[in-house]
Design a protein around this motif. Structure first.
Motif, PDB file in Angstrom:
ATOM      1  N   THR A   1       2.593  11.127  11.270  1.00  0.00           N
ATOM      2  CA  THR A   1       2.154  12.431  10.494  1.00  0.00           C
ATOM      3  C   THR A   1       0.757  12.735  10.548  1.00  0.00           C
ATOM      4  O   THR A   1       0.303  13.801   9.959  1.00  0.00           O
ATOM      5  CB  THR A   1       2.429  11.897   9.051  1.00  0.00           C
TER       6      THR A   1
ATOM      7  N   GLU B   1      -3.401  10.130   2.534  1.00  0.00           N
ATOM      8  CA  GLU B   1      -2.209   9.847   2.102  1.00  0.00           C
ATOM      9  C   GLU B   1      -1.087   9.497   3.350  1.00  0.00           C
ATOM     10  O   GLU B   1      -1.460   9.867   4.643  1.00  0.00           O
ATOM     11  CB  GLU B   1      -1.506  11.272   1.739  1.00  0.00           C
ATOM     12  N   LEU B   2      -0.363   8.513   3.235  1.00  0.00           N
ATOM     13  CA  LEU B   2       0.864   8.271   4.082  1.00  0.00           C
ATOM     14  C   LEU B   2       2.280   8.716   3.534  1.00  0.00           C
ATOM     15  O   LEU B   2       2.259   9.065   2.390  1.00  0.00           O
ATOM     16  CB  LEU B   2       0.911   6.795   4.210  1.00  0.00           C
ATOM     17  N   GLU B   3       3.162   8.748   4.545  1.00  0.00           N
ATOM     18  CA  GLU B   3       4.256   9.270   3.924  1.00  0.00           C
ATOM     19  C   GLU B   3       4.909   8.361   3.124  1.00  0.00           C
ATOM     20  O   GLU B   3       6.072   8.652   2.337  1.00  0.00           O
ATOM     21  CB  GLU B   3       5.336   9.151   5.362  1.00  0.00           C
ATOM     22  N   TYR B   4       4.395   7.258   2.924  1.00  0.00           N
ATOM     23  CA  TYR B   4       4.840   6.236   2.010  1.00  0.00           C
ATOM     24  C   TYR B   4       3.853   5.725   1.115  1.00  0.00           C
ATOM     25  O   TYR B   4       3.935   4.607   0.398  1.00  0.00           O
ATOM     26  CB  TYR B   4       5.682   5.046   2.584  1.00  0.00           C
ATOM     27  N   GLY B   5       2.993   6.615   0.824  1.00  0.00           N
ATOM     28  CA  GLY B   5       1.609   6.169  -0.150  1.00  0.00           C
ATOM     29  C   GLY B   5       0.361   6.420   0.234  1.00  0.00           C
ATOM     30  O   GLY B   5       0.316   7.713   0.847  1.00  0.00           O
ATOM     31  N   SER B   6      -0.701   5.701   0.039  1.00  0.00           N
ATOM     32  CA  SER B   6      -1.945   6.111   0.380  1.00  0.00           C
ATOM     33  C   SER B   6      -2.567   4.679   0.874  1.00  0.00           C
ATOM     34  O   SER B   6      -2.030   3.807   0.885  1.00  0.00           O
ATOM     35  CB  SER B   6      -2.779   6.574  -0.722  1.00  0.00           C
ATOM     36  N   ASP B   7      -3.540   5.046   1.650  1.00  0.00           N
ATOM     37  CA  ASP B   7      -4.241   3.793   2.272  1.00  0.00           C
ATOM     38  C   ASP B   7      -5.858   4.392   2.362  1.00  0.00           C
ATOM     39  O   ASP B   7      -6.142   5.362   2.225  1.00  0.00           O
ATOM     40  CB  ASP B   7      -3.779   3.469   3.782  1.00  0.00           C
TER      41      ASP B   7
END
Length: 153
Positions: free
Chosen positions: A105, A75-81
């Motif tokens: 993060t 998870e990223l602060e703006y979605g997933s990768d």
């Protein structure tokens, strides 16, 4: 504010000094794998790996590596990768260093460590040029050692 290492790369002496600081730290730690996170980990990882006599393993975004891969979503602060690594690139018991330009993060570094640990590697430490401590990424590393050269607030 966007943190970036481009100005460092434009100064050959500062860039070399940065690599030398990492090499000095890792030269005697018996590291056999330097895993660089796409894309800016590819800038710092290979010269560190060459200088300490380790192999360089690229950790890439999906569908960038040929052949069989293992994957780790995060998870990223703006979605997933997702990060991927070649099957067989790292052997059980190898000592690994994870390298990236920046920790925010901590999600990307955690995914990288998980990939390496999935195949039985021991992650010795994570190394970044810049840390953004206000985003508390270090706290997500589950106690794993993190070495940074610059804290940016």
């Amino acid at each position: 504010m966007f943190q970036d290492i481009t100005t460092l790369l434009l100064d050959p002496k500062a860039f070399k000094d940065t690599i030398d600081l990492f090499v000095e730290r890792y030269r005697d730690m018996n590291i056999s794998v330097v895993a660089g996170i796409e894309a800016r980990g590819f800038i710092f990882g290979p010269p560190i790996a060459l200088a300490i006599g380790a192999k360089f393993v690229p950790l890439r975004k999906p569908r960038k590596l040929p052949g069989k891969v293992i994957s780790e979503e995060y998870e990223l602060e703006y979605g997933s990768d997702c990060l991927q690594m070649h099957v067989g690139a790292v052997e059980p018991g190898e000592r690994a260093l994870v390298v990236d330009d920046l920790i925010a993060t901590g999600g990307t570094l955690c995914a990288a460590m998980n990939l390496l640990e999935q195949v039985g590697a021991k992650v010795v430490e994570c190394a970044c040029v810049i840390e953004l401590p206000d985003l508390k990424g270090r706290e997500r590393l589950n106690g794993k050692s993190l070495y940074v050269l610059v804290e940016s607030h």
